[in-house]
Design an enzyme around this catalytic site. Structure first.
Site, short mmCIF file in Angstrom:
data_model
loop_
_atom_site.label_atom_id
_atom_site.label_comp_id
_atom_site.label_asym_id
_atom_site.label_seq_id
_atom_site.Cartn_x
_atom_site.Cartn_y
_atom_site.Cartn_z
CB CYS A 92 2.09 -12.09 17.16
SG CYS A 92 1.16 -13.54 16.66
CE LYS A 93 8.35 -18.23 17.42
NZ LYS A 93 9.29 -18.09 16.35
#
Length: 126
Positions: free
Chosen positions: A79-80
């Protein structure tokens, strides 16, 4: 009461993570590379070869796609910054997936390390 960070820390204690220095190998060896960010985040740039399945629908998408149902698939999740990916990896582990890992630091660490980033090409209408 637990916070989101408490849940992420607990998940990280139960999953496998690969640091960004070794992530290239994990990505190459993966059967499926999954970006669990939202579609607009994915569209702004993603790890080449990743498919986008947002965290909120991950379990449902994997359960409804026959190609993603085998529990022996080697899955790499990111993810981020790695919080959503840790939660996703723990959930997939609970679903019976046997080989799941998350990229430590997520896409931000990947990009900061100068690793390749794919971006969709916008058509030129000029």
């Amino acid at each position: 009461m637990k916070t989101a960070l408490d849940l992420v820390a607990a998940a990280k204690a139960q999953i496998d993570e690969v640091d960004v220095a070794h992530a290239d190998g994990a990505v190459r060896e993966a059967d499926v590379l999954i970006d669990v960010r939202e579609p607009e985040e994915y569209a702004a740039g993603h790890v080449p070869g990743a498919i986008n399945i947002p965290r909120g629908v991950l379990e449902f998408q994997l359960s409804s796609n026959p190609a993603l149902e085998p529990r022996n698939l080697k899955l790499v999740i990111y993810c981020k910054t790695s919080g959503r990916a840790a939660l996703a990896a723990l959930s997939l582990k609970a679903m019976g997936y046997l080989d799941v890992c998350s990229i430590t630091g997520g896409f931000d660490a990947w990009a900061a390390a100068g690793k390749p980033v794919a971006k969709p090409v916008q058509p030129d209408f000029s």
